[in-house]
Design a protein around this motif. Structure first.
Motif, PDB file in Angstrom:
ATOM      1  N   ASN A   1     -12.483 -13.465 -11.087  1.00 50.83           N
ATOM      2  CA  ASN A   1     -11.968 -12.944 -12.359  1.00 50.83           C
ATOM      3  C   ASN A   1     -12.558 -13.748 -13.513  1.00 50.83           C
ATOM      4  O   ASN A   1     -11.841 -14.372 -14.295  1.00 50.83           O
TER       5      ASN A   1
ATOM      6  N   ASP B   1       0.818  -1.217   0.000  1.00 51.51           N
ATOM      7  CA  ASP B   1       0.000   0.000   0.000  1.00 51.51           C
ATOM      8  C   ASP B   1       0.850   1.265   0.000  1.00 51.51           C
ATOM      9  O   ASP B   1       0.398   2.326  -0.461  1.00 51.51           O
TER      10      ASP B   1
ATOM     11  N   THR C   1      -8.931   5.220 -10.966  1.00 56.70           N
ATOM     12  CA  THR C   1     -10.176   5.426 -11.699  1.00 56.70           C
ATOM     13  C   THR C   1      -9.947   5.119 -13.180  1.00 56.70           C
ATOM     14  O   THR C   1      -8.823   5.150 -13.667  1.00 56.70           O
TER      15      THR C   1
ATOM     16  N   TYR D   1      -6.987  -9.938  -3.516  1.00 56.75           N
ATOM     17  CA  TYR D   1      -8.044  -9.255  -4.265  1.00 56.75           C
ATOM     18  C   TYR D   1      -9.329  -9.155  -3.457  1.00 56.75           C
ATOM     19  O   TYR D   1     -10.086  -8.203  -3.596  1.00 56.75           O
TER      20      TYR D   1
ATOM     21  N   LEU E   1     -12.697  -8.729  -9.129  1.00 59.89           N
ATOM     22  CA  LEU E   1     -11.772  -7.737  -9.657  1.00 59.89           C
ATOM     23  C   LEU E   1     -12.526  -6.603 -10.346  1.00 59.89           C
ATOM     24  O   LEU E   1     -13.556  -6.840 -10.993  1.00 59.89           O
ATOM     25  N   PRO E   2     -12.017  -5.369 -10.239  1.00 59.47           N
ATOM     26  CA  PRO E   2     -12.715  -4.250 -10.875  1.00 59.47           C
ATOM     27  C   PRO E   2     -12.688  -4.321 -12.393  1.00 59.47           C
ATOM     28  O   PRO E   2     -13.564  -3.771 -13.068  1.00 59.47           O
TER      29      PRO E   2
ATOM     30  N   PRO F   1      -3.096  -6.089  -7.266  1.00 61.52           N
ATOM     31  CA  PRO F   1      -4.317  -5.940  -6.462  1.00 61.52           C
ATOM     32  C   PRO F   1      -4.262  -4.791  -5.470  1.00 61.52           C
ATOM     33  O   PRO F   1      -5.312  -4.291  -5.044  1.00 61.52           O
TER      34      PRO F   1
ATOM     35  N   CYS G   1      -4.842  -1.548  -8.083  1.00 63.28           N
ATOM     36  CA  CYS G   1      -5.961  -1.442  -9.026  1.00 63.28           C
ATOM     37  C   CYS G   1      -7.180  -0.745  -8.433  1.00 63.28           C
ATOM     38  O   CYS G   1      -7.871   0.005  -9.132  1.00 63.28           O
ATOM     39  N   ARG G   2      -7.460  -0.966  -7.158  1.00 61.32           N
ATOM     40  CA  ARG G   2      -8.666  -0.378  -6.574  1.00 61.32           C
ATOM     41  C   ARG G   2      -8.491   1.083  -6.189  1.00 61.32           C
ATOM     42  O   ARG G   2      -9.449   1.741  -5.796  1.00 61.32           O
ATOM     43  N   LYS G   3      -7.273   1.593  -6.314  1.00 58.26           N
ATOM     44  CA  LYS G   3      -7.027   3.005  -6.012  1.00 58.26           C
ATOM     45  C   LYS G   3      -7.122   3.880  -7.255  1.00 58.26           C
ATOM     46  O   LYS G   3      -6.997   5.105  -7.162  1.00 58.26           O
TER      47      LYS G   3
ATOM     48  N   THR H   1     -12.372  -9.404  -3.307  1.00 56.35           N
ATOM     49  CA  THR H   1     -13.672  -9.396  -3.968  1.00 56.35           C
ATOM     50  C   THR H   1     -13.452  -9.428  -5.480  1.00 56.35           C
ATOM     51  O   THR H   1     -12.323  -9.391  -5.965  1.00 56.35           O
TER      52      THR H   1
END
Length: 225
Positions: free
Chosen positions: A193, A101, A141, A158, A162-163, A134, A137-139, A160
């Motif tokens: 996925n 992170d 847009t 991950y 994957l976006p 992972p 990716c969620r940070k 949940t």
């Protein structure tokens, strides 16, 4: 009188606020272009991954290829070679010295500072850069897709669905991340996925070849067709 022995039990930990330098390559700048973000492997460099994966910088795409935040100098004849890492963690043993992170937040800040947060994006990670996906990716847009090369996968990272879809490229003779570990772990990730695909390359080690490069470019093109 016996002297006390130094042991890991005596190690104390805290957090300090520091400023770290971040170096990066930035090519093909142009308003509105899709952004390809390249994340190199452990003891690797941004330039090294770019040369393996995308040596001809197609001008349709803006390219951002940062070096990891943390230097990992490599001893060579006559001196040292610069190389980098994204984090220092062995999650299977619950040993985390520097969490991914930290680098993920730094890259988000870099993308914002460059005015690229609203661009459509594709993430490409090699080896440790693939394990890093992972956490980044969620940070972001407007992320469209992710590609991992020479990496394995931990569904718990991950958590949940994957976006965006994740696709994997892996050589059957990979000496760093064994092929069967990569393939099995990707299969374990499939419930999160469902649109992901795993591509294997017979005879290829922990790198890329012309076949892998050509297919990667084709798959990137499909994202923006």
């Amino acid at each position: 009188m016996a002297h006390p022995k130094i042991s890991s039990a005596a190690l104390l930990k805290t957090e300090v606020q520091v400023t770290l330098p971040l170096s990066y390559h930035h090519f093909n700048q142009g308003a509105g272009k899709p952004l390809l973000i390249f994340l190199h492997g452990y003891t690797d460099t941004a330039a090294g991954f770019l040369k393996r994966a995308f040596p001809h910088l197609d001008h349709k795409y803006e390219i951002l290829a940062p070096n990891g935040l943390f230097p990992v100098p490599q001893k060579i004849a006559g001196g040292w070679r610069q190389s980098f890492a994204w984090y220092f963690a062995e999650f299977t043993k619950s040993s985390v010295l520097i969490h991914p992170d930290v680098s993920a937040s730094a890259l988000v800040k870099l993308i914002q500072d460059l005015g690229l947060e609203d661009r459509e994006k594709v993430l490409l990670g090699f080896s440790q850069g693939g394990f890093f996906l992972p956490f980044l990716c969620r940070k972001l847009t407007r992320l469209k897709k992710m590609f991992a090369v020479g990496s394995a996968f931990r569904p718990e990272d991950y958590q949940t669905t994957l976006p965006v879809p994740l696709e994997a490229f892996h050589g059957t003779e990979d000496e760093i991340v064994p092929f069967e570990i990569a393939r099995t772990s990707f299969q374990d990730l499939q419930p999160l996925n469902p649109q992901g695909r795993f591509f294997s390359f017979p005879g290829l080690g922990h790198s890329m070849n012309d076949e892998a490069r050509a297919l990667l470019f084709e798959r990137i093109e499909d994202v923006f067709e």
